[in-house]
Design a protein around this motif. Structure first.
Motif, PDB file in Angstrom:
ATOM      1  N   SER A 154      37.059  49.204  79.851  1.00  0.00           N
ATOM      2  CA  SER A 154      35.896  48.995  80.731  1.00  0.00           C
ATOM      3  C   SER A 154      35.404  47.393  80.835  1.00  0.00           C
ATOM      4  CB  SER A 154      34.576  49.908  80.337  1.00  0.00           C
ATOM      5  OG  SER A 154      34.089  49.516  79.062  1.00  0.00           O
ATOM      6  N   VAL A 155      35.661  46.981  79.382  1.00  0.00           N
ATOM      7  CA  VAL A 155      35.184  45.278  79.341  1.00  0.00           C
ATOM      8  C   VAL A 155      36.249  44.460  80.106  1.00  0.00           C
ATOM      9  CG1 VAL A 155      34.771  43.607  77.919  1.00  0.00           C
ATOM     10  CG2 VAL A 155      33.744  45.877  77.199  1.00  0.00           C
ATOM     11  N   ALA A 156      37.455  44.836  79.921  1.00  0.00           N
ATOM     12  CA  ALA A 156      38.616  43.875  80.253  1.00  0.00           C
ATOM     13  C   ALA A 156      39.150  44.245  81.904  1.00  0.00           C
ATOM     14  CB  ALA A 156      39.770  43.940  79.245  1.00  0.00           C
ATOM     15  N   GLY A 157      38.763  45.011  82.281  1.00  0.00           N
ATOM     16  CA  GLY A 157      39.105  45.519  83.686  1.00  0.00           C
ATOM     17  C   GLY A 157      40.467  46.099  83.508  1.00  0.00           C
ATOM     18  N   LEU A 158      40.854  46.970  82.634  1.00  0.00           N
ATOM     19  CA  LEU A 158      42.168  47.447  82.564  1.00  0.00           C
ATOM     20  C   LEU A 158      42.005  48.995  82.522  1.00  0.00           C
ATOM     21  CD1 LEU A 158      43.721  45.195  79.762  1.00  0.00           C
ATOM     22  CD2 LEU A 158      44.583  45.179  82.332  1.00  0.00           C
ATOM     23  N   SER A 159      43.160  49.816  82.635  1.00  0.00           N
ATOM     24  CA  SER A 159      43.020  51.216  82.170  1.00  0.00           C
ATOM     25  C   SER A 159      43.076  51.581  80.772  1.00  0.00           C
ATOM     26  CB  SER A 159      44.316  51.796  83.153  1.00  0.00           C
ATOM     27  OG  SER A 159      45.504  51.612  82.482  1.00  0.00           O
ATOM     28  N   PRO A 160      42.712  52.558  80.383  1.00  0.00           N
ATOM     29  CA  PRO A 160      42.558  52.900  79.006  1.00  0.00           C
ATOM     30  C   PRO A 160      44.185  53.139  78.651  1.00  0.00           C
ATOM     31  CG  PRO A 160      41.194  54.294  79.909  1.00  0.00           C
ATOM     32  CD  PRO A 160      41.810  53.524  81.055  1.00  0.00           C
ATOM     33  N   GLY A 161      44.978  53.356  79.269  1.00  0.00           N
ATOM     34  CA  GLY A 161      46.447  53.580  78.953  1.00  0.00           C
ATOM     35  C   GLY A 161      47.074  52.224  78.622  1.00  0.00           C
ATOM     36  N   THR A 162      46.687  51.108  79.395  1.00  0.00           N
ATOM     37  CA  THR A 162      47.122  49.860  79.360  1.00  0.00           C
ATOM     38  C   THR A 162      46.664  49.452  78.098  1.00  0.00           C
ATOM     39  OG1 THR A 162      47.460  49.609  81.670  1.00  0.00           O
ATOM     40  CG2 THR A 162      47.175  47.644  80.276  1.00  0.00           C
ATOM     41  N   VAL A 163      45.342  49.403  77.705  1.00  0.00           N
ATOM     42  CA  VAL A 163      44.983  49.049  76.430  1.00  0.00           C
ATOM     43  C   VAL A 163      45.443  49.687  75.118  1.00  0.00           C
ATOM     44  CG1 VAL A 163      42.728  48.759  75.069  1.00  0.00           C
ATOM     45  CG2 VAL A 163      42.594  48.425  77.411  1.00  0.00           C
ATOM     46  N   ALA A 164      45.962  50.985  75.273  1.00  0.00           N
ATOM     47  CA  ALA A 164      46.407  51.771  74.310  1.00  0.00           C
ATOM     48  C   ALA A 164      47.777  51.041  74.120  1.00  0.00           C
ATOM     49  CB  ALA A 164      46.432  53.064  74.654  1.00  0.00           C
ATOM     50  N   GLU A 165      48.631  50.541  75.068  1.00  0.00           N
ATOM     51  CA  GLU A 165      49.719  49.958  74.905  1.00  0.00           C
ATOM     52  C   GLU A 165      49.514  48.544  74.332  1.00  0.00           C
ATOM     53  OE1 GLU A 165      51.706  49.596  78.806  1.00  0.00           O
ATOM     54  OE2 GLU A 165      51.892  51.873  78.990  1.00  0.00           O
ATOM     55  N   VAL A 166      48.661  47.859  74.804  1.00  0.00           N
ATOM     56  CA  VAL A 166      48.481  46.497  74.119  1.00  0.00           C
ATOM     57  C   VAL A 166      47.925  46.700  72.526  1.00  0.00           C
ATOM     58  CG1 VAL A 166      46.797  44.612  73.985  1.00  0.00           C
ATOM     59  CG2 VAL A 166      47.671  45.540  76.185  1.00  0.00           C
ATOM     60  N   ARG A 167      47.296  47.872  72.267  1.00  0.00           N
ATOM     61  CA  ARG A 167      46.993  47.989  70.836  1.00  0.00           C
ATOM     62  C   ARG A 167      48.097  48.326  69.956  1.00  0.00           C
ATOM     63  NH1 ARG A 167      42.013  49.755  68.441  1.00  0.00           N
ATOM     64  NH2 ARG A 167      41.313  50.369  70.556  1.00  0.00           N
ATOM     65  N   ARG A 168      49.041  49.265  70.561  1.00  0.00           N
ATOM     66  CA  ARG A 168      50.241  49.454  70.041  1.00  0.00           C
ATOM     67  C   ARG A 168      51.102  48.200  69.630  1.00  0.00           C
ATOM     68  NH1 ARG A 168      50.205  54.494  73.133  1.00  0.00           N
ATOM     69  NH2 ARG A 168      51.584  53.425  74.598  1.00  0.00           N
ATOM     70  N   SER A 169      51.356  47.373  70.526  1.00  0.00           N
ATOM     71  CA  SER A 169      52.071  46.190  70.503  1.00  0.00           C
ATOM     72  C   SER A 169      51.143  45.032  69.788  1.00  0.00           C
ATOM     73  CB  SER A 169      52.355  45.554  71.986  1.00  0.00           C
ATOM     74  OG  SER A 169      51.272  45.153  72.565  1.00  0.00           O
ATOM     75  N   ALA A 170      50.225  45.136  69.679  1.00  0.00           N
ATOM     76  CA  ALA A 170      49.396  44.199  69.014  1.00  0.00           C
ATOM     77  C   ALA A 170      49.427  44.366  67.456  1.00  0.00           C
ATOM     78  CB  ALA A 170      48.033  44.125  69.394  1.00  0.00           C
ATOM     79  N   THR A 171      49.732  45.711  66.950  1.00  0.00           N
ATOM     80  CA  THR A 171      49.722  46.095  65.766  1.00  0.00           C
ATOM     81  C   THR A 171      48.564  45.520  64.677  1.00  0.00           C
ATOM     82  OG1 THR A 171      51.078  44.209  64.925  1.00  0.00           O
ATOM     83  CG2 THR A 171      52.199  46.152  65.727  1.00  0.00           C
ATOM     84  N   VAL A 172      47.380  45.929  65.494  1.00  0.00           N
ATOM     85  CA  VAL A 172      46.153  45.375  64.789  1.00  0.00           C
ATOM     86  C   VAL A 172      45.190  46.817  64.576  1.00  0.00           C
ATOM     87  CG1 VAL A 172      46.216  43.166  65.287  1.00  0.00           C
ATOM     88  CG2 VAL A 172      44.907  44.766  66.614  1.00  0.00           C
ATOM     89  N   GLY A 173      44.380  46.636  63.888  1.00  0.00           N
ATOM     90  CA  GLY A 173      43.357  47.635  63.946  1.00  0.00           C
ATOM     91  C   GLY A 173      43.242  48.159  62.282  1.00  0.00           C
ATOM     92  N   VAL A 174      42.187  49.189  62.024  1.00  0.00           N
ATOM     93  CA  VAL A 174      41.768  49.393  60.768  1.00  0.00           C
ATOM     94  C   VAL A 174      42.969  50.507  60.261  1.00  0.00           C
ATOM     95  CG1 VAL A 174      40.315  50.569  59.189  1.00  0.00           C
ATOM     96  CG2 VAL A 174      39.323  49.089  61.267  1.00  0.00           C
ATOM     97  N   PRO A 175      43.665  49.990  59.281  1.00  0.00           N
ATOM     98  CA  PRO A 175      44.674  51.078  58.801  1.00  0.00           C
ATOM     99  C   PRO A 175      44.000  52.556  58.239  1.00  0.00           C
ATOM    100  CG  PRO A 175      44.782  48.964  57.816  1.00  0.00           C
ATOM    101  CD  PRO A 175      43.263  48.936  58.429  1.00  0.00           C
ATOM    102  N   GLY A 176      44.677  53.322  58.972  1.00  0.00           N
ATOM    103  CA  GLY A 176      44.188  54.734  58.853  1.00  0.00           C
ATOM    104  C   GLY A 176      42.751  55.201  59.465  1.00  0.00           C
ATOM    105  N   ASP A 177      42.352  54.560  60.411  1.00  0.00           N
ATOM    106  CA  ASP A 177      41.081  54.723  61.119  1.00  0.00           C
ATOM    107  C   ASP A 177      41.104  55.996  61.677  1.00  0.00           C
ATOM    108  OD1 ASP A 177      42.870  54.022  63.002  1.00  0.00           O
ATOM    109  OD2 ASP A 177      41.524  52.654  64.252  1.00  0.00           O
ATOM    110  N   ILE A 178      39.806  56.850  61.536  1.00  0.00           N
ATOM    111  CA  ILE A 178      39.912  58.221  62.137  1.00  0.00           C
ATOM    112  C   ILE A 178      38.821  58.369  63.069  1.00  0.00           C
ATOM    113  CG2 ILE A 178      40.514  59.152  59.831  1.00  0.00           C
ATOM    114  CD1 ILE A 178      37.572  59.511  59.334  1.00  0.00           C
ATOM    115  N   ALA A 179      38.137  57.258  63.436  1.00  0.00           N
ATOM    116  CA  ALA A 179      37.310  57.353  64.501  1.00  0.00           C
ATOM    117  C   ALA A 179      37.056  56.143  65.249  1.00  0.00           C
ATOM    118  CB  ALA A 179      35.928  58.029  63.894  1.00  0.00           C
TER     119      ALA A 179
END
Length: 316
Positions: free
Chosen positions: A94-119
């Motif tokens: 909603s911030v970047a003007g993309l679809s949630p699916g596209t953001v999910a792909e970016v997240r997977r390719s970026a390999t960032v995030g909280v390890p083991g994040d549950i929420a």
């Protein structure tokens, strides 16, 4: 910038990050003020972090700035994922003007995030689990125990979103299990591979009725959207009035239930009478529209259609 500079009106305040003094929103207004020869401009200061300032800059640009290219928006999403890994894909989308699916792909390719994040934090500020398997299972149990529960009640009880609750209820109405089948990424399920029935026979009829109502609502919304795209309706005041009236009635069953539940008992008779009167009016509208269509067909197809009335279309 030149067009803004020629306007003989005060420019809206620009947004500036107080700590870094960087312009978050309003670079073109700033340049226009310089072209006017002004040495100052109204400013609204933003006191958040630089990471939050970047989010605000991207969101402001997506809403009313010059459009960012798709690669630019993806890069912005990747940076937001890095600084705000706890945000959900929908919130970042909603911030970047993309679809949630596209953001999910970016997240997977970026390999960032909280390890083991549950929420993650959603657009509405609520925290929801990344893996909603248990939530779906709990939703299925709630529906089986009480099929009359609304989607919001199911969502609150199971800790999932109303949309996920709707999907669970629809799956149960088709005799499928509430959990999504585990499968390799990109592989779609084969028809008929989910056959587990978890709802008692006594509750299936009510679930099917609810699912049928939601299907009718989706079809109605789709039809209204098609009408909105027709210039013969949206380019004249009468057509726009019809579209507004039709849109008002396209509410989910849960919202209608919320409306009826809030009617004070001493007004119930009056509201019921007005609702029936409205139903009679719409029935008359349907009869007249069908009659006009029948008369038009009787005249044959040799008469050319009149052009749409655009006299009420505002000049941009």
């Amino acid at each position: 910038m030149a067009a803004l500079a020629e306007l003989d009106v005060p420019l809206p305040p620009i947004i500036v990050h107080r700590d870094s003094m960087r312009v978050i929103d309003g670079v073109h207004r700033l340049r226009a003020a310089q072209l006017r020869g002004h040495d100052s401009i109204a400013v609204t200061f933003y006191d958040g972090t630089e990471a939050d300032a970047f989010v605000l800059a991207v969101e402001s640009n997506v809403r009313h700035g010059l459009p960012l290219s798709l690669p630019d928006r993806k890069r912005a999403a990747a940076r937001i994922i890095t600084t705000h890994p706890q945000w959900s894909d929908r919130k970042i989308a909603s911030v970047a003007g993309l679809s949630p699916g596209t953001v999910a792909e970016v997240r997977r390719s970026a390999t960032v995030g909280v390890p083991g994040d549950i929420a993650r934090i959603g657009r509405d500020g609520r925290v929801r689990p990344v893996d909603i398997t248990e939530g779906r299972r709990r939703a299925g149990q709630l529906i089986a125990e009480n099929p009359s529960l609304s989607l919001r009640q199911i969502a609150r009880g199971a800790g999932i979103s109303p949309e996920t609750a709707r999907d669970v209820r629809n799956r149960l109405s088709r005799g499928e299990e509430p959990l999504l089948p585990a499968r390799p990424r990109g592989v779609r399920p084969r028809p008929g591979e989910e056959l587990l029935k978890v709802v008692p026979q006594t509750g299936r009829a009510e679930i099917r009725r609810a699912a049928a109502a939601e299907t009718a609502l989706r079809e109605g919304l789709s039809a209204v959207n098609r009408l909105k795209a027709d210039p013969a309706l949206r380019l004249n005041e009468t057509g726009r009035l019809l579209l507004r009236l039709l849109s008002v009635h396209m509410l989910p069953p849960d919202e209608w239930k919320g409306i009826t539940d809030t009617v004070p008992p001493y007004w119930s008779g009056t509201v019921a009478h007005l609702a029936r009167e409205c139903a009679h009016i719409w029935e008359e509208v349907a009869t007249r529209v069908e009659k006009n269509t029948a008369q038009g067909n009787a005249q044959g197809n040799s008469v050319a259609a009149a052009p749409a009335d655009t006299s009420a279309c505002p000049t941009v």
